[in-house]
Design a protein around this motif. Structure first.
Motif, mmCIF file in Angstrom:
data_model
loop_
_atom_site.group_PDB
_atom_site.id
_atom_site.type_symbol
_atom_site.label_atom_id
_atom_site.label_comp_id
_atom_site.label_asym_id
_atom_site.label_seq_id
_atom_site.Cartn_x
_atom_site.Cartn_y
_atom_site.Cartn_z
ATOM 1 N N ILE A 205 -16.043 25.064 3.603
ATOM 2 C CA ILE A 205 -16.242 23.754 4.243
ATOM 3 C C ILE A 205 -15.813 23.832 5.704
ATOM 4 C CG2 ILE A 205 -15.573 21.319 4.223
ATOM 5 C CD1 ILE A 205 -17.358 22.174 1.851
ATOM 6 N N ASP A 206 -14.708 24.531 5.955
ATOM 7 C CA ASP A 206 -14.248 24.717 7.335
ATOM 8 C C ASP A 206 -15.284 25.496 8.145
ATOM 9 O OD1 ASP A 206 -11.746 23.406 6.920
ATOM 10 O OD2 ASP A 206 -10.962 25.248 6.024
ATOM 11 N N ALA A 207 -15.903 26.492 7.514
ATOM 12 C CA ALA A 207 -16.940 27.277 8.197
ATOM 13 C C ALA A 207 -18.109 26.373 8.594
ATOM 14 C CB ALA A 207 -17.426 28.413 7.298
ATOM 15 N N LEU A 208 -18.486 25.458 7.702
ATOM 16 C CA LEU A 208 -19.555 24.508 8.029
ATOM 17 C C LEU A 208 -19.161 23.629 9.209
ATOM 18 C CD1 LEU A 208 -20.662 23.396 4.459
ATOM 19 C CD2 LEU A 208 -21.963 24.791 6.073
ATOM 20 N N GLU A 209 -17.918 23.170 9.219
ATOM 21 C CA GLU A 209 -17.426 22.342 10.327
ATOM 22 C C GLU A 209 -17.445 23.112 11.650
ATOM 23 O OE1 GLU A 209 -16.541 19.105 10.531
ATOM 24 O OE2 GLU A 209 -17.198 18.847 8.468
ATOM 25 N N ILE A 210 -17.074 24.388 11.592
ATOM 26 C CA ILE A 210 -17.127 25.215 12.803
ATOM 27 C C ILE A 210 -18.570 25.353 13.266
ATOM 28 C CG2 ILE A 210 -16.741 27.532 13.734
ATOM 29 C CD1 ILE A 210 -14.284 27.688 11.825
ATOM 30 N N GLY A 211 -19.486 25.538 12.317
ATOM 31 C CA GLY A 211 -20.908 25.618 12.662
ATOM 32 C C GLY A 211 -21.408 24.351 13.331
ATOM 33 N N VAL A 212 -20.979 23.198 12.831
ATOM 34 C CA VAL A 212 -21.358 21.915 13.434
ATOM 35 C C VAL A 212 -20.794 21.820 14.850
ATOM 36 C CG1 VAL A 212 -21.000 19.409 13.291
ATOM 37 C CG2 VAL A 212 -21.629 20.695 11.253
ATOM 38 N N LYS B 115 -27.393 27.226 16.911
ATOM 39 C CA LYS B 115 -27.813 26.875 15.560
ATOM 40 C C LYS B 115 -27.752 28.120 14.680
ATOM 41 C CE LYS B 115 -30.794 23.207 17.153
ATOM 42 N NZ LYS B 115 -32.161 22.742 17.338
ATOM 43 N N ILE B 116 -27.131 27.972 13.542
ATOM 44 C CA ILE B 116 -27.022 29.066 12.583
ATOM 45 C C ILE B 116 -27.868 28.678 11.380
ATOM 46 C CG2 ILE B 116 -25.465 30.405 11.132
ATOM 47 C CD1 ILE B 116 -23.265 29.673 13.238
ATOM 48 N N ALA B 117 -29.024 29.320 11.253
ATOM 49 C CA ALA B 117 -29.981 28.945 10.220
ATOM 50 C C ALA B 117 -29.555 29.418 8.829
ATOM 51 C CB ALA B 117 -31.361 29.503 10.563
ATOM 52 N N THR C 189 -25.521 35.115 6.939
ATOM 53 C CA THR C 189 -25.722 36.518 6.598
ATOM 54 C C THR C 189 -24.388 37.249 6.759
ATOM 55 O OG1 THR C 189 -26.216 37.117 8.892
ATOM 56 C CG2 THR C 189 -28.087 36.428 7.510
ATOM 57 N N ALA C 190 -24.377 38.510 6.391
ATOM 58 C CA ALA C 190 -23.167 39.319 6.579
ATOM 59 C C ALA C 190 -22.805 39.382 8.057
ATOM 60 C CB ALA C 190 -23.380 40.721 6.017
ATOM 61 N N GLU C 191 -23.808 39.424 8.918
ATOM 62 C CA GLU C 191 -23.563 39.458 10.362
ATOM 63 C C GLU C 191 -22.911 38.159 10.846
ATOM 64 O OE1 GLU C 191 -25.944 40.223 14.570
ATOM 65 O OE2 GLU C 191 -27.087 40.042 12.715
ATOM 66 N N VAL C 192 -23.395 37.033 10.377
ATOM 67 C CA VAL C 192 -22.808 35.739 10.753
ATOM 68 C C VAL C 192 -21.376 35.666 10.245
ATOM 69 C CG1 VAL C 192 -22.915 33.248 10.356
ATOM 70 C CG2 VAL C 192 -24.989 34.507 10.927
ATOM 71 N N LYS C 193 -21.137 36.105 9.017
ATOM 72 C CA LYS C 193 -19.772 36.109 8.478
ATOM 73 C C LYS C 193 -18.855 36.962 9.339
ATOM 74 C CE LYS C 193 -20.889 35.170 3.677
ATOM 75 N NZ LYS C 193 -20.831 35.641 2.291
ATOM 76 N N ALA C 194 -19.357 38.084 9.833
ATOM 77 C CA ALA C 194 -18.556 38.952 10.705
ATOM 78 C C ALA C 194 -18.207 38.232 11.999
ATOM 79 C CB ALA C 194 -19.304 40.250 10.984
ATOM 80 N N SER D 79 -13.930 37.568 17.570
ATOM 81 C CA SER D 79 -15.337 37.797 17.216
ATOM 82 C C SER D 79 -16.160 36.521 17.388
ATOM 83 C CB SER D 79 -15.461 38.342 15.789
ATOM 84 O OG SER D 79 -14.930 37.440 14.854
ATOM 85 N N LEU D 80 -15.560 35.374 17.128
ATOM 86 C CA LEU D 80 -16.263 34.109 17.320
ATOM 87 C C LEU D 80 -16.530 33.855 18.799
ATOM 88 C CD1 LEU D 80 -17.423 31.728 15.755
ATOM 89 C CD2 LEU D 80 -15.194 30.630 15.901
ATOM 90 N N ALA D 81 -15.561 34.171 19.642
ATOM 91 C CA ALA D 81 -15.745 34.012 21.097
ATOM 92 C C ALA D 81 -16.843 34.928 21.610
ATOM 93 C CB ALA D 81 -14.436 34.292 21.822
ATOM 94 N N ARG D 82 -16.884 36.168 21.114
ATOM 95 C CA ARG D 82 -17.956 37.100 21.516
ATOM 96 C C ARG D 82 -19.322 36.571 21.081
ATOM 97 N NH1 ARG D 82 -15.832 42.085 18.920
ATOM 98 N NH2 ARG D 82 -13.729 41.831 19.604
#
Length: 78
Positions: free
Chosen positions: A32-39, A48-50, A53-58, A65-68
């Motif tokens: 749920i936190d990941a969804l909030e970060i996506g929003v 937009k993250i459609a 995937t494993a790449e998005v999780k990374a 890694s999120l800043a990059r």
């Protein structure tokens, strides 16, 4: 931004290490936190993250890694 978006009242941004895992044993965030970060990314940066995937999780592994990921997406927009 993560502290603000997720309303993490007991944590200050300075307490989160840039390489500390965001999920699981690190900060302890969940899906749920990941969804909030996506929003938050969509609202603030137009990212937009459609599909997840494993790449998005990374990209969501830690602050560094999120800043990059954000920087790379912003470069693609220009």
């Amino acid at each position: 931004m993560i502290v603000e978006a997720l309303k993490l009242e007991d944590i200050s941004p300075e307490q989160i290490g840039s390489d500390e895992p965001l999920f699981g044993d690190g900060l302890g965030l969940d899906s749920i936190d990941a969804l909030e970060i996506g929003v938050m990314l969509r609202k603030r940066y137009g990212i937009k993250i459609a599909t997840v995937t494993a790449e998005v999780k990374a990209h969501f592994a830690n602050i560094r890694s999120l800043a990059r990921f954000i920087a790379s997406q912003r470069e693609n927009v220009k």
